[in-house]
Each structure stands twice: as C-alpha cells, then as structure tokens.
Design a protein around this motif. Structure first.
Motif, short mmCIF file in Angstrom:
data_model
loop_
_atom_site.label_atom_id
_atom_site.label_comp_id
_atom_site.label_asym_id
_atom_site.label_seq_id
_atom_site.Cartn_x
_atom_site.Cartn_y
_atom_site.Cartn_z
N LEU A 45 0.83 -1.20 0.00
CA LEU A 45 0.00 0.00 0.00
C LEU A 45 0.87 1.25 0.00
O LEU A 45 0.63 2.19 -0.77
CB LEU A 45 -0.92 -0.02 1.23
CG LEU A 45 -1.91 1.11 1.40
CD1 LEU A 45 -2.94 1.06 0.29
CD2 LEU A 45 -2.59 1.00 2.74
N THR A 46 1.87 1.27 0.84
CA THR A 46 2.79 2.41 0.90
C THR A 46 3.52 2.59 -0.42
O THR A 46 3.67 3.71 -0.90
CB THR A 46 3.80 2.21 2.05
OG1 THR A 46 3.08 2.01 3.27
CG2 THR A 46 4.72 3.39 2.19
N LYS A 49 1.22 3.95 -3.18
CA LYS A 49 0.77 5.32 -2.89
C LYS A 49 1.87 6.35 -3.13
O LYS A 49 1.61 7.43 -3.66
CB LYS A 49 0.32 5.43 -1.42
CG LYS A 49 -1.13 5.22 -1.19
CD LYS A 49 -1.40 5.47 0.28
CE LYS A 49 -2.85 5.71 0.55
NZ LYS A 49 -3.10 5.87 1.98
N PHE A 50 3.10 6.01 -2.72
CA PHE A 50 4.13 7.03 -2.69
C PHE A 50 5.26 6.85 -3.70
O PHE A 50 5.93 7.82 -4.05
CB PHE A 50 4.73 7.12 -1.28
CG PHE A 50 3.70 7.47 -0.25
CD1 PHE A 50 3.08 8.71 -0.24
CD2 PHE A 50 3.32 6.55 0.72
CE1 PHE A 50 2.12 9.03 0.70
CE2 PHE A 50 2.35 6.86 1.67
CZ PHE A 50 1.76 8.11 1.66
N TYR A 52 4.96 4.87 -6.74
CA TYR A 52 4.42 4.64 -8.08
C TYR A 52 5.22 3.60 -8.84
O TYR A 52 5.34 3.66 -10.06
CB TYR A 52 4.36 5.96 -8.88
CG TYR A 52 3.51 7.00 -8.21
CD1 TYR A 52 2.13 6.88 -8.19
CD2 TYR A 52 4.08 8.09 -7.56
CE1 TYR A 52 1.34 7.84 -7.56
CE2 TYR A 52 3.31 9.05 -6.93
CZ TYR A 52 1.94 8.91 -6.93
OH TYR A 52 1.17 9.85 -6.32
N LEU A 121 -5.31 3.96 -8.95
CA LEU A 121 -4.65 3.93 -7.65
C LEU A 121 -5.65 3.81 -6.50
O LEU A 121 -5.48 2.99 -5.60
CB LEU A 121 -3.79 5.19 -7.47
CG LEU A 121 -3.04 5.33 -6.16
CD1 LEU A 121 -1.97 4.26 -6.06
CD2 LEU A 121 -2.43 6.70 -6.04
N GLU A 122 -6.70 4.60 -6.54
CA GLU A 122 -7.68 4.58 -5.45
C GLU A 122 -8.41 3.24 -5.35
O GLU A 122 -8.71 2.77 -4.26
CB GLU A 122 -8.69 5.72 -5.62
CG GLU A 122 -8.11 7.10 -5.35
CD GLU A 122 -7.47 7.20 -3.97
OE1 GLU A 122 -8.09 6.78 -2.96
OE2 GLU A 122 -6.34 7.70 -3.89
N VAL A 125 -5.98 0.84 -3.72
CA VAL A 125 -5.81 1.18 -2.29
C VAL A 125 -7.02 0.70 -1.49
O VAL A 125 -6.86 0.10 -0.42
CB VAL A 125 -5.59 2.71 -2.12
CG1 VAL A 125 -5.75 3.12 -0.67
CG2 VAL A 125 -4.23 3.12 -2.66
N LYS A 129 -7.01 -2.17 1.49
CA LYS A 129 -7.54 -1.89 2.83
C LYS A 129 -8.64 -2.88 3.21
O LYS A 129 -8.71 -3.32 4.37
CB LYS A 129 -8.05 -0.45 2.90
CG LYS A 129 -6.93 0.57 2.94
CD LYS A 129 -7.46 1.97 3.08
CE LYS A 129 -6.30 2.96 3.12
NZ LYS A 129 -6.77 4.34 3.23
#
Length: 169
Positions: A45-46, A49-50, A52, A121-122, A125, A129
């Motif tokens: 997840l990290t 998100k950060f 790419y 991306l969303e 994510v 989750k």
C-alpha cells in the motif's frame, strides 16, 4: 535388555510428545503468516501510494523484505507477472505455495488479485484496505484457535505417548 526396552519406550514417548508439538506449532505459524501478510500488504500500500512503482517491482522488493512463505508468495508472483496478468499470477501463487493458512484465509488473500493492475490507484488502495480488514478478522479468529488448540495438542501428544508406553509395558 532392560535398558534397550526403556530406551525404546522413552523414544516412543518423546516422539509422541514431539508430534503433538508439531501439530500445535501449525496454529502459531498460521497467526504469524497472517500477520506477515498484513504487514506485506501494508508495505505494498505504501509503495503504490508514494513510489508509483509497478506491481511486479513492488512485489519483488516486498518478497525480499519478508521472510518465509509470505515472502516467497510475493517473489514468485512477481516473477510470474512477466508471463501472466498480475491477478492471475497472484492467485496461482497463493494456491501453489505451501503455507499454514486455511482455505478461507487464502480466498481472502486471493481477492486482492481481482484489482491488481486493473484499476486506478484509489481502487487498488481501497481493495488492499478491504483485504487488510478481513485479515485482521482472520488474525483474531486464528489467535482464538491457537489459544484453544495449542495446549490441547501438546497435552494430547504426551497423553497418547504415555498410553502407548503403558500398553507396551
């Protein structure tokens, strides 16, 4: 002759005791693997998100950072993503790698494969989750099973060994 008989009886008892401990260990291994998977998904997840990074690259790095069967799942699925889609590679690898996870655990983990590389991306994510929430529930269930069954199998191994020794004497 007496010492040989005592040695064999002791060996039988210790073998039964060990078998009980091996069976009991599977419960704690399941809990550990579920926690490792949750940690690995948090890392994924990290990364998405950060950093790419691509899914295969992220999986390969996660596989190198996580030990055991869970790391192996990530490494092998990243290698298979060269030939197959991310979702197919993930689901096949989760099925193929031998772990202490139950089928219900695996089915939850395989759900992640539906969205890998297919959505924005969303979407990914939110899917990660969701899988993490399911894993949290499975960890709680596994902890309860561990508490209930771990001591049972250790004791049962000793009792069965003792019963065999008494029968043979």
């Amino acid at each position: 002759m007496f010492f040989i008989k005592v040695f064999i009886l002791l060996l039988i008892f210790l073998s039964s005791l060990r078998a009980g401990k091996i069976i009991a260990k599977k419960y704690s291994n399941r809990v550990d693997e579920l926690k490792e998977m949750k940690n690995a998904l948090n890392m994924f997840l990290t990364k998405i998100k950060f950093t790419y990074e691509s899914v295969p690259t992220s999986f390969y790095e996660i596989g190198n950072n996580i030990n055991g069967n869970i790391g192996k799942i990530f490494r092998i699925s990243s290698e298979q993503m060269k030939e197959k889609s991310a979702g197919e590679a993930w689901e096949e690898t989760v099925d193929k790698i031998e772990t202490n996870l139950k089928e219900e655990d695996k089915s939850i983990i395989k759900k992640l494969g539906r969205m890998l590389g297919k959505t924005d991306l969303e979407g990914q994510v939110s899917e990660i989750k969701l899988v993490q929430e399911f894993l949290s529930t499975q960890i709680d269930v596994a902890e309860k099973e561990k508490q209930k069954n771990e001591k049972l199998y250790k004791t049962l191994g000793g009792i069965v060994g003792l019963a065999i020794v008494i029968i043979l004497v």
